[in-house]
Design an enzyme around this catalytic site. Structure first.
Site, PDB file in Angstrom:
ATOM      1  CG  ASN A  50      -0.115  -0.219   2.685  1.00 57.51           C
ATOM      2  OD1 ASN A  50       1.177   0.043   2.448  1.00 57.51           O
ATOM      3  ND2 ASN A  50      -0.953   0.009   3.605  1.00 57.51           N
ATOM      4  CG  HIS A  91       3.629   0.126   4.818  1.00 54.66           C
ATOM      5  ND1 HIS A  91       2.496  -0.809   5.023  1.00 54.66           N
ATOM      6  CD2 HIS A  91       4.781  -0.309   4.906  1.00 54.66           C
ATOM      7  CE1 HIS A  91       3.143  -1.920   5.287  1.00 54.66           C
ATOM      8  NE2 HIS A  91       4.521  -1.848   4.886  1.00 54.66           N
TER       9      HIS A  91
HETATM   10  C1  GLP Z   1       6.794  -4.478   6.907  1.00 54.83           C
HETATM   11  C2  GLP Z   1       7.960  -3.322   7.195  1.00 54.83           C
HETATM   12  C3  GLP Z   1       8.433  -2.493   6.090  1.00 54.83           C
HETATM   13  C4  GLP Z   1       8.626  -3.284   4.931  1.00 54.83           C
HETATM   14  C5  GLP Z   1       7.350  -3.868   4.404  1.00 54.83           C
HETATM   15  C6  GLP Z   1       7.437  -4.525   3.092  1.00 54.83           C
HETATM   16  O1  GLP Z   1       5.563  -3.618   6.804  1.00 54.83           O
HETATM   17  N1  GLP Z   1       7.526  -2.524   8.339  1.00 54.83           N
HETATM   18  O2  GLP Z   1       9.675  -1.860   6.508  1.00 54.83           O
HETATM   19  O3  GLP Z   1       9.090  -2.408   3.998  1.00 54.83           O
HETATM   20  O4  GLP Z   1       7.173  -4.778   5.425  1.00 54.83           O
HETATM   21  O5  GLP Z   1       8.075  -5.908   3.524  1.00 54.83           O
HETATM   22  P1  GLP Z   1       8.223  -6.922   2.469  1.00 54.83           P
HETATM   23  O6  GLP Z   1       9.789  -6.819   1.818  1.00 54.83           O
HETATM   24  O7  GLP Z   1       7.990  -8.286   3.066  1.00 54.83           O
HETATM   25  O8  GLP Z   1       7.603  -6.922   1.291  1.00 54.83           O
END
Ligand code: GLP
Length: 263
Positions: free
Chosen positions: A137, A139
């Protein structure tokens, strides 16, 4: 303007991102790094551990700050970011324990903990480089859509979407946390350099929205466009909606990284 590095696949993205981090530490042995968790960075940490064991990089004078941590679970809980970092990075490199920082998951006073964390980053002279992944999303850290750009380290409520996804990191009987402490958008933007990485087709839409559309708090990662020193490293799948696809030369050194035209 930012540099966009296109790699063939996840392994290559991980190696290139690791070299980028190593280059920072070689340039400044007392570097202060901001570090992420999630699936994406695992390959980067594996590469960094290898480079440290081979003596290519020395982390003994480096200081690290993690981006975020869940609230309400024990640090030693198998799904905490504290445990993640031990498993994938901290326990395998020569970082000094007192130079490793992560928000407390069980602070006595949450607000005090946020202020303490933010002040600690300032006392260390700020972040030289922050390494960031992006959520589906948009973030960054746990700054969910709508987070004001002026935020420092703070307590945040995880969105339903994020909780659903984060739930996968928790075993069946464990309830995934509803809240976390995260560096704020302002904390992130104050870093001297930002490295954003993304891998896989599921990140293609959000990466293009974050990089190609006008920056908006609704897509937290889009604020990074405004950072004066942003490098994006993405594999072909994640980049498919962001960059034109020139014939890719495979590259083996940091120097041969190429920049690509955005769509
Ligand atoms: C979590 C962490 C983020 C990270 C995100 C995406 O929410 N707080 O810092 O960037 O996941 O993670 P992934 O790499 O598993 O898609």
């Amino acid at each position: 303007m930012f540099s966009f590095v296109l790699t063939n696949n996840y392994q290559e993205m991980s190696r290139v991102a690791a070299r980028f981090i190593v280059k920072q530490v070689l340039q400044e042995e007392k570097s202060v790094l901001g570090l992420p968790t999630g699936e994406t960075p695992k390959g980067v940490y594996t590469a960094l551990v290898r480079l440290c064991r081979e003596g290519v990089v020395n982390f003994s004078k480096v200081t690290t700050f993690n981006l975020d941590e869940y609230l309400g679970i024990d640090p030693d809980h198998r799904s905490s970011f504290y445990s993640y970092m031990r498993e994938h990075f901290w326990d395998h490199v020569n970082l000094k324990r007192d130079r490793i920082h992560i928000p407390s998951s069980l602070p006595k006073d949450e607000k005090v903990e946020c202020t303490r964390y933010e002040q600690l980053i300032s006392q260390e002279g700020g972040l030289d480089l922050i390494v960031i992944g992006v959520g589906i999303n948009g973030h960054i850290g746990f700054n969910e859509p709508g987070t004001p750009w002026g935020t420092l380290t703070h307590v945040c409520q995880l969105s339903t979407e994020t909780r659903k996804r984060e739930g996968a990191r928790f075993q069946e009987n464990d309830r995934s946390p509803e809240r976390a402490i995260t560096m704020g958008i302002k904390t992130i933007m104050h870093a001297r350099k930002v490295l954003l990485f993304a891998s896989g087709r599921e990140k293609a839409d959000i990466l293009s929205e974050a990089l190609l559309n006008a920056p908006t708090p609704n897509i937290p990662a889009s604020v990074l466009q405004l950072h004066p020193c942003l490098t994006v490293i993405a594999d072909r799948a994640a980049a498919e909606k962001s960059v034109k696809k020139p014939a890719l030369k495979s590259f083996h050194t940091q120097e041969s990284i190429q920049e690509f035209e955005l769509i």
